[in-house]
Design a protein around this motif. Structure first.
Motif, PDB file in Angstrom:
ATOM      1  N   ALA A   1     -32.375 -43.351 -25.372  1.00 35.60           N
ATOM      2  CA  ALA A   1     -31.226 -43.463 -26.271  1.00 35.60           C
ATOM      3  C   ALA A   1     -31.166 -44.829 -26.941  1.00 35.60           C
ATOM      4  CB  ALA A   1     -29.937 -43.197 -25.511  1.00 35.60           C
ATOM      5  N   ARG A   2     -30.579 -44.861 -28.121  1.00 39.81           N
ATOM      6  CA  ARG A   2     -30.368 -46.094 -28.868  1.00 39.81           C
ATOM      7  C   ARG A   2     -28.924 -46.136 -29.370  1.00 39.81           C
ATOM      8  NH1 ARG A   2     -34.304 -46.592 -26.582  1.00 39.81           N
ATOM      9  NH2 ARG A   2     -36.408 -47.149 -27.293  1.00 39.81           N
ATOM     10  N   GLY A   3     -28.446 -47.341 -29.688  1.00 38.46           N
ATOM     11  CA  GLY A   3     -27.099 -47.469 -30.199  1.00 38.46           C
ATOM     12  C   GLY A   3     -26.904 -46.661 -31.469  1.00 38.46           C
ATOM     13  N   GLY A   4     -25.797 -45.916 -31.538  1.00 44.62           N
ATOM     14  CA  GLY A   4     -25.515 -45.076 -32.694  1.00 44.62           C
ATOM     15  C   GLY A   4     -26.041 -43.665 -32.573  1.00 44.62           C
ATOM     16  N   ASP A   5     -26.884 -43.381 -31.576  1.00 46.53           N
ATOM     17  CA  ASP A   5     -27.414 -42.030 -31.386  1.00 46.53           C
ATOM     18  C   ASP A   5     -26.289 -41.060 -31.057  1.00 46.53           C
ATOM     19  OD1 ASP A   5     -29.911 -42.952 -31.843  1.00 46.53           O
ATOM     20  OD2 ASP A   5     -30.676 -42.657 -29.802  1.00 46.53           O
ATOM     21  N   GLU A   6     -26.494 -39.809 -31.412  1.00 44.82           N
ATOM     22  CA  GLU A   6     -25.572 -38.752 -31.027  1.00 44.82           C
ATOM     23  C   GLU A   6     -26.231 -37.878 -29.971  1.00 44.82           C
ATOM     24  OE1 GLU A   6     -23.971 -34.720 -33.061  1.00 44.82           O
ATOM     25  OE2 GLU A   6     -23.238 -36.563 -34.015  1.00 44.82           O
ATOM     26  N   LEU A   7     -25.553 -37.704 -28.851  1.00 44.94           N
ATOM     27  CA  LEU A   7     -26.044 -36.851 -27.775  1.00 44.94           C
ATOM     28  C   LEU A   7     -25.210 -35.577 -27.753  1.00 44.94           C
ATOM     29  CD1 LEU A   7     -26.324 -39.505 -24.887  1.00 44.94           C
ATOM     30  CD2 LEU A   7     -28.045 -38.907 -26.605  1.00 44.94           C
ATOM     31  N   THR A   8     -25.862 -34.459 -27.606  1.00 42.47           N
ATOM     32  CA  THR A   8     -25.151 -33.186 -27.490  1.00 42.47           C
ATOM     33  C   THR A   8     -25.537 -32.522 -26.177  1.00 42.47           C
ATOM     34  OG1 THR A   8     -26.899 -31.980 -28.666  1.00 42.47           O
ATOM     35  CG2 THR A   8     -25.066 -32.851 -29.981  1.00 42.47           C
ATOM     36  N   GLY A   9     -24.601 -31.840 -25.594  1.00 41.27           N
ATOM     37  CA  GLY A   9     -24.883 -31.175 -24.324  1.00 41.27           C
ATOM     38  C   GLY A   9     -23.626 -30.601 -23.734  1.00 41.27           C
ATOM     39  N   GLU A  10     -23.578 -30.552 -22.391  1.00 41.75           N
ATOM     40  CA  GLU A  10     -22.421 -29.990 -21.705  1.00 41.75           C
ATOM     41  C   GLU A  10     -22.052 -30.833 -20.493  1.00 41.75           C
ATOM     42  OE1 GLU A  10     -25.295 -27.749 -21.514  1.00 41.75           O
ATOM     43  OE2 GLU A  10     -24.990 -27.003 -23.546  1.00 41.75           O
ATOM     44  N   LEU A  11     -20.756 -31.074 -20.346  1.00 40.93           N
ATOM     45  CA  LEU A  11     -20.239 -31.567 -19.078  1.00 40.93           C
ATOM     46  C   LEU A  11     -20.073 -30.365 -18.165  1.00 40.93           C
ATOM     47  CD1 LEU A  11     -17.441 -34.052 -20.202  1.00 40.93           C
ATOM     48  CD2 LEU A  11     -19.544 -34.655 -19.017  1.00 40.93           C
ATOM     49  N   LEU A  12     -20.621 -30.443 -16.968  1.00 38.72           N
ATOM     50  CA  LEU A  12     -20.605 -29.299 -16.065  1.00 38.72           C
ATOM     51  C   LEU A  12     -19.358 -29.375 -15.192  1.00 38.72           C
ATOM     52  CD1 LEU A  12     -24.386 -29.232 -15.170  1.00 38.72           C
ATOM     53  CD2 LEU A  12     -23.187 -28.048 -16.998  1.00 38.72           C
ATOM     54  N   LEU A  13     -18.281 -28.803 -15.701  1.00 41.19           N
ATOM     55  CA  LEU A  13     -17.005 -28.784 -15.001  1.00 41.19           C
ATOM     56  C   LEU A  13     -16.935 -27.588 -14.066  1.00 41.19           C
ATOM     57  CD1 LEU A  13     -14.552 -29.719 -17.899  1.00 41.19           C
ATOM     58  CD2 LEU A  13     -15.636 -31.232 -16.240  1.00 41.19           C
ATOM     59  N   PRO A  14     -16.003 -27.604 -13.108  1.00 42.90           N
ATOM     60  CA  PRO A  14     -15.919 -26.498 -12.144  1.00 42.90           C
ATOM     61  C   PRO A  14     -15.705 -25.134 -12.786  1.00 42.90           C
ATOM     62  CG  PRO A  14     -14.630 -28.361 -11.392  1.00 42.90           C
ATOM     63  CD  PRO A  14     -15.073 -28.689 -12.770  1.00 42.90           C
ATOM     64  N   ASN A  15     -15.004 -25.097 -13.940  1.00 35.39           N
ATOM     65  CA  ASN A  15     -14.745 -23.805 -14.572  1.00 35.39           C
ATOM     66  C   ASN A  15     -15.787 -23.435 -15.611  1.00 35.39           C
ATOM     67  OD1 ASN A  15     -13.924 -25.843 -16.291  1.00 35.39           O
ATOM     68  ND2 ASN A  15     -12.295 -24.639 -17.213  1.00 35.39           N
ATOM     69  N   GLY A  16     -16.884 -24.188 -15.655  1.00 35.52           N
ATOM     70  CA  GLY A  16     -17.978 -23.853 -16.559  1.00 35.52           C
ATOM     71  C   GLY A  16     -18.371 -25.025 -17.433  1.00 35.52           C
ATOM     72  N   PRO A  17     -19.499 -24.901 -18.156  1.00 39.12           N
ATOM     73  CA  PRO A  17     -19.969 -25.978 -19.024  1.00 39.12           C
ATOM     74  C   PRO A  17     -18.997 -26.237 -20.173  1.00 39.12           C
ATOM     75  CG  PRO A  17     -21.709 -24.365 -18.608  1.00 39.12           C
ATOM     76  CD  PRO A  17     -20.439 -23.768 -18.125  1.00 39.12           C
ATOM     77  N   LEU A  18     -18.737 -27.522 -20.455  1.00 42.23           N
ATOM     78  CA  LEU A  18     -17.870 -27.921 -21.557  1.00 42.23           C
ATOM     79  C   LEU A  18     -18.731 -28.592 -22.627  1.00 42.23           C
ATOM     80  CD1 LEU A  18     -15.083 -28.422 -22.853  1.00 42.23           C
ATOM     81  CD2 LEU A  18     -14.983 -30.568 -21.558  1.00 42.23           C
ATOM     82  N   PRO A  19     -18.880 -27.985 -23.813  1.00 43.18           N
ATOM     83  CA  PRO A  19     -19.706 -28.600 -24.869  1.00 43.18           C
ATOM     84  C   PRO A  19     -19.129 -29.953 -25.287  1.00 43.18           C
ATOM     85  CG  PRO A  19     -19.199 -26.304 -25.381  1.00 43.18           C
ATOM     86  CD  PRO A  19     -18.330 -26.690 -24.229  1.00 43.18           C
ATOM     87  N   VAL A  20     -19.996 -30.934 -25.422  1.00 35.73           N
ATOM     88  CA  VAL A  20     -19.563 -32.270 -25.832  1.00 35.73           C
ATOM     89  C   VAL A  20     -20.547 -32.876 -26.811  1.00 35.73           C
ATOM     90  CG1 VAL A  20     -18.255 -32.814 -23.732  1.00 35.73           C
ATOM     91  CG2 VAL A  20     -20.702 -33.311 -23.818  1.00 35.73           C
ATOM     92  N   ARG A  21     -20.007 -33.747 -27.668  1.00 31.99           N
ATOM     93  CA  ARG A  21     -20.811 -34.612 -28.526  1.00 31.99           C
ATOM     94  C   ARG A  21     -20.453 -36.046 -28.172  1.00 31.99           C
ATOM     95  NH1 ARG A  21     -18.772 -34.031 -33.795  1.00 31.99           N
ATOM     96  NH2 ARG A  21     -20.444 -35.425 -34.490  1.00 31.99           N
ATOM     97  N   LEU A  22     -21.460 -36.873 -27.931  1.00 29.12           N
ATOM     98  CA  LEU A  22     -21.230 -38.268 -27.556  1.00 29.12           C
ATOM     99  C   LEU A  22     -21.959 -39.177 -28.528  1.00 29.12           C
ATOM    100  CD1 LEU A  22     -22.102 -36.640 -24.600  1.00 29.12           C
ATOM    101  CD2 LEU A  22     -20.784 -38.599 -23.811  1.00 29.12           C
ATOM    102  N   ILE A  23     -21.288 -40.239 -28.948  1.00 26.92           N
ATOM    103  CA  ILE A  23     -21.895 -41.271 -29.779  1.00 26.92           C
ATOM    104  C   ILE A  23     -22.159 -42.492 -28.903  1.00 26.92           C
ATOM    105  CG2 ILE A  23     -21.665 -42.695 -31.838  1.00 26.92           C
ATOM    106  CD1 ILE A  23     -21.751 -39.688 -32.364  1.00 26.92           C
ATOM    107  N   VAL A  24     -23.395 -42.947 -28.872  1.00 25.77           N
ATOM    108  CA  VAL A  24     -23.758 -44.109 -28.062  1.00 25.77           C
ATOM    109  C   VAL A  24     -23.223 -45.372 -28.733  1.00 25.77           C
ATOM    110  CG1 VAL A  24     -25.636 -45.452 -27.064  1.00 25.77           C
ATOM    111  CG2 VAL A  24     -25.815 -42.955 -27.188  1.00 25.77           C
ATOM    112  N   ARG A  25     -22.312 -46.065 -28.074  1.00 30.65           N
ATOM    113  CA  ARG A  25     -21.723 -47.285 -28.621  1.00 30.65           C
ATOM    114  C   ARG A  25     -22.349 -48.553 -28.054  1.00 30.65           C
ATOM    115  NH1 ARG A  25     -20.070 -45.739 -33.279  1.00 30.65           N
ATOM    116  NH2 ARG A  25     -18.283 -44.291 -33.291  1.00 30.65           N
TER     117      ARG A  25
END
Length: 738
Positions: free
Chosen positions: A560-584
Motif C-alpha cells: 500500500a501507498r499513501g492515497g491508495d484506495e482499498l476495497t474489501g470487507e470487514l468480517l463482522l459477526p452478522n456477515g461481511p460489511l463492504p468497505v472502502r478505505l483511503i490510506v492516509r
C-alpha cells in the motif's frame, strides 16, 4: 461512573460468561475478617486521636487550630458514613421478565449531535422487550425529527424547556401508557439484554426503579486512566458505581441516576412525575420515591455505555451541577429529620450531600502548610511524641481502610488527583443550599481549549503556586534562626511537597486531555479485514477502529501507498460489511523503512453500512472483554496474602497482540472460517481464539495464522467457550490449548 473484565488470561467473569461483569463479586461483597478487624482498629484509633486533639490547640492561634481540627472531624465523620454504607454490598441475580410488561424507552436530547443520538436510538430499538422508543427533543430540531422518522422512532418536541430534563420526561409521560419507562441519556447506547436483565426485579410490586451503572466507552476521557501495559482502566466514578451504589442498595437507598434505568409508571404517578425544582431530577426523584415507601434496586452490571467528559471543563461543570442539585434537594426535601426515610436511607443521603463539603476540608489541608511555613504558626502546640503516636497510626489507617473497603476500586493516588481537581467546584456547589441560582464561569468560546482549561483551573494553579512558594520561604526562615522547629519544618515541607505533587500531576493530566483533537473514540478492537485487489485476496486486521477510520495491520500493508484506495470487507459477526478505505498515513516501527500499519479513513456509501459498524462497536463491553481490561486492583491485604502464598497473577490478555487466523475443524469439510488469535510468548502456551461462529466444545481445530513472516500452522483443542453479545450478532471466545 463502568464495565470491567476479569483481567485473567481466560477472561473468566462472575456472571457465567455473559455480557458485562456482575459487580460485586461473591468474594468482595463481604469484608473479610482481617478487613473487619482493620476497620474496627481504625474507628478506635480515630476516636482516640480526635478526642485527644483539642488539648493540643495552639492558644496563640485558636481559630487556625479550630479550623484544621474541624476539617479532621469532617473527614472522620464522612469516613464513618462511608463505612456504614459499604460494610456489605448487595448482590442481585436477574429474575424472569414479567410476561405482560410493556416498556417505553425515553431518549431525551437537547443539543447532542445526530451521530451520538442515532447510535443510542438504534441500540434502544434492538433491545429485547422494548415496545416503543421515543426521541424527546428539547432542542426542537428538524434533523432530529428526520432521524426519528428514518429509524422508525416516535418523536416528541416541546415549544419550551421548562423544568429542563425533568419537564421533558414528564411531557412524554402524557403520551404513553406503558407500564415501565426505560431512560437513556442521548449518548448512552444500551446492550441488547438491558431490559431482559432488569425487568424481572419489578415482580416485587414495591420496586419503583432499577438502576444500572453508568459506564462509558471512551476510555481516553478526562475521568478515565488507562494503563494498556497492565490492562487497567480506572474511572473517577468506579468507586461509586462498583461499591457505593451496591452498598446503598443494601440500605434500600440506591439512587436513580437519570440514565441507564427503568422506572415503574405507577411509582412516578404516585409522586406526580419526575421531580422538578432542582438541577438534578434524578436524586430528587429518588428521595421522593423513598419517602413514599417505594423500594429501589441497583443491578451492578454494566449494560449501557455512554460518552464521558473528554476534558476538564465539561467534567467540572457536570460535578458542579450535581453538587448544586444535591444542595437544592437537601434544602427542599430534608434528610436527617424528614419523614418517610429509614435510618439507613438517612445515613445514605447524608453521606452523599456531606461529600460536597469535602471541598472546604481539602482547601484547608491544601493551604494549611502554606500558613505554617510562611508564618511559623502551627495549629498544634508541638509536634512531639504524644502527637505522632496518635496522628501517624490514624492517618495510615485512614488510607489503608479506604483501600480495603473500596474493594480495590479506590486507587488513593488517582483519587487524590481528582479531589484536587474538584475541590473548588465542590466549595461553590455548597452555596447552592442558600442560593437558588449559581453559574459556572467558563472562558470565552473563542479561546483555545488548553488556554480555557488553564483559566478554569486557577484554584489548582493557586494551590500549586502557594505551596511551591511556601517551601523556600519556610526553609529561609529556618536558616535565619526563626520559623519552625526542625521536626515541624520537615513535616510541613513534606506536607506541602505532597500537595504540590498532587496538584502538578492533576494539572498535567488536565492539560494533556485538553489537547486531544480526535473527533471519534477509537475502539482498541481487532476486526478481520479481507482486502481484494483483482483476483488476489489479502487477510489483515482493522484495529483502533471508529466509524471514521481505522488502523490496518497484516498482509494488506506491504504493497500500500499513501492515497491508495482499498476495497474489501470487514468480517463482522452478522456477515461481511463492504468497505472502502483511503490510506492516509504509513506507520513505521522505529527506524524501519517499510510500514507496519496503515492509517485509513472510511468512505461510506449507503448509510446502512456505517450503521452496521456502529451497532458492532457501541452498546457492548466488547473492548473490555477482548482486551481483558479491569478497573479493580488488589487491595493491600490481598497483596500481602499473595506475597505470603507465593501466588502470581496470570498474564493479562491485553498484553497479547492479535493476528488474523483462518480456521477449520479437524476432519471438517465446510469452508474455513476467519477470526483472530492472541499471540503466544512461549511455545505450547494456551491462546485465545475469537471466532465469528460457534465451534464445538472440546473439539480439535486446525488454523492458519497470518503473520508478517507468512502463514503459520496452529493446531489445538478449543475449550472454555464464552459468548459476547453485540447488537449485530454474538462473538465467540475460546481457549486454544495444545
Amino acid at each position: 461512573m463502568r464495565a470491567g473484565g476479569s483481567g485473567e488470561r481466560t477472561l473468566a467473569v462472575d456472571n457465567g460468561g455473559k455480557q458485562g461483569v456482575a459487580v460485586p463479586s461473591a468474594q468482595n461483597a463481604e469484608l473479610s475478617l482481617a478487613q473487619r478487624v482493620l476497620v474496627a482498629t481504625f474507628l478506635v484509633v480515630g476516636v482516640w486521636y480526635l478526642a485527644w486533639r483539642p488539648g493540643t490547640f495552639n492558644p496563640d492561634a485558636m481559630l487556625f487550630s479550630a479550623v484544621v481540627y474541624g476539617a479532621e472531624l469532617l473527614g472522620f465523620s464522612c469516613a464513618v458514613l462511608y463505612l456504614v454504607m459499604c460494610w456489605r454490598l448487595q448482590r442481585r441475580t436477574p429474575l424472569p421478565v414479567p410476561a405482560s410488561a410493556t416498556v417505553a424507552v425515553f431518549v431525551p436530547t437537547i443539543n447532542e449531535s445526530v451521530d451520538i443520538v442515532r447510535r443510542t436510538l438504534m441500540s434502544a430499538q434492538r433491545m429485547k422487550h422494548a415496545h416503543e422508543v421515543w426521541l424527546l427533543d428539547d432542542g426542537d430540531r428538524l434533523e432530529m425529527h428526520v432521524l426519528a422518522e428514518e429509524l422508525g422512532c416516535r418523536y416528541l418536541a416541546r415549544i419550551h424547556n421548562r423544568h429542563a430534563k425533568a419537564g421533558n420526561l414528564n411531557n412524554a409521560l402524557k403520551h404513553t401508557d406503558a407500564e415501565f419507562i426505560a431512560i437513556f441519556d442521548a449518548d448512552h447506547a444500551p446492550a441488547p439484554t438491558f431490559l431482559e436483565e432488569t425487568l424481572g426485579f419489578f415482580t416485587d410490586e414495591k420496586v419503583a426503579f432499577v438502576q444500572t451503572p453508568q459506564d462509558f466507552y471512551n476510555l481516553d476521557s478526562f475521568q478515565h486512566r488507562l494503563d494498556r501495559r497492565d490492562s487497567l482502566v480506572w474511572s473517577e466514578q468506579s468507586l461509586f458505581f462498583r461499591v457505593i451504589q451496591a452498598g446503598k442498595d443494601r440500605l434500600n437507598s440506591a439512587f436513580f441516576c437519570g440514565s441507564c434505568a427503568v422506572v415503574r409508571r405507577k411509582a412516578l404517578d404516585d409522586i406526580g412525575g419526575f421531580a422538578t425544582g432542582s438541577v438534578t431530577e434524578d436524586i430528587h426523584t429518588s428521595i421522593k420515591l423513598h419517602k413514599r415507601g417505594w423500594r429501589s434496586v441497583y443491578y451492578a452490571k454494566s449494560l449501557a455505555f455512554g460518552l464521558a467528559p473528554s476534558s476538564a471543563i465539561p467534567f467540572l461543570k457536570q460535578r458542579l451541577r450535581w453538587g448544586q442539585g444535591a444542595m437544592q434537594v437537601w434544602r427542599q426535601e430534608g434528610i436527617v429529620f424528614t419523614r418517610g426515610l429509614s435510618l439507613g436511607q438517612r445515613v445514605s443521603y447524608l453521606a452523599t450531600v456531606l461529600a460536597y463539603f469535602e471541598g472546604w476540608q481539602r482547601a484547608i489541608f491544601f493551604l494549611a502548610p502554606v500558613v505554617v511555613l510562611t508564618t511559623g504558626v502551627m495549629p498544634i502546640l508541638s509536634l512531639d511524641a504524644a502527637f505522632l503516636v496518635r496522628f501517624v497510626p490514624y492517618y495510615v489507617l485512614t488510607f489503608w481502610v479506604f483501600e480495603e473497603v473500596a474493594r480495590g476500586y479506590g486507587r488513593t493516588l488517582l483519587t487524590e488527583q481528582y479531589t484536587m481537581m474538584r475541590f473548588a467546584v465542590f466549595i461553590t456547589a455548597t452555596f447552592g443550599f442558600f442560593l437558588r441560582k449559581l453559574r459556572f464561569v467558563v472562558t470565552p468560546k473563542r479561546m483555545g481549549v488548553a488556554d480555557a482549561t488553564r483559566q478554569s483551573l486557577w484554584p489548582q494553579y493557586l494551590v500549586l503556586g502557594l505551596n511551591a512558594m511556601a517551601i523556600p520561604v519556610g526553609l529561609a526562615l529556618f536558616w535565619k534562626g526563626g520559623g519552625l522547629p526542625t521536626g515541624a519544618l520537615v513535616a510541613n515541607v513534606l506536607w506541602a511537597s505532597v500537595t504540590l505533587g498532587v496538584a502538578a500531576s492533576a494539572l498535567r493530566f488536565a492539560l494533556r486531555t485538553s489537547g486531544s483533537r480526535r473527533r471519534e473514540y477509537r475502539f482498541p478492537l481487532p476486526i478481520p479485514l479481507r482486502v481484494r485487489a483483482g483476483r488476489n485476496v489479502a487477510i489483515g486486521l482493522a484495529t483502533d477502529i471508529s466509524p471514521l477510520g481505522c488502523r490496518v495491520v497484516g498482509a494488506p500493508v506491504s504493497s500500500a501507498r499513501g492515497g491508495d484506495e482499498l476495497t474489501g470487507e470487514l468480517l463482522l459477526p452478522n456477515g461481511p460489511l463492504p468497505v472502502r478505505l483511503i490510506v492516509r498515513t504509513l506507520l513505521a516501527d522505529g527506524d524501519k523503512v517499510a510500514p507496519v500499519a496503515l492509517g485509513c479513513e472510511f468512505r461510506w456509501g449507503l448509510s446502512d453500512e456505517r450503521n452496521q459498524l456502529e451497532m458492532f462497536l457501541f452498546g457492548s463491553d466488547l473492548q473490555w472483554r477482548l482486551n481483558g481490561f479491569e478497573d479493580r486492583v488488589r487491595t493491600p491485604l490481598e497483596r500481602v496474602r499473595d506475597l505470603l502464598g507465593g501466588r502470581r497473577r496470570p498474564r493479562r490478555l491485553a498484553r497479547s497482540g492479535w493476528s488474523p487466523v483462518m480456521y477449520r475443524r479437524v476432519n471438517a469439510s465446510h469452508e474455513a472460517g476467519i477470526g483472530f488469535i492472541s499471540s503466544a510468548e512461549r511455545e505450547g502456551e494456551a491462546r485465545t481464539i475469537v471466532s465469528l461462529g460457534e465451534l464445538p466444545s472440546n473439539g480439535r481445530l486446525y488454523a492458519e495464522e497470518v503473520t508478517p513472516a507468512g502463514p503459520r500452522t496452529v493446531v489445538g483443542r478449543v475449550a472454555r467457550e464464552q459468548v459476547i453479545e453485540t447488537h449485530s450478532s454474538p462473538i465467540y471466545l475460546y481457549e486454544l490449548t495444545a
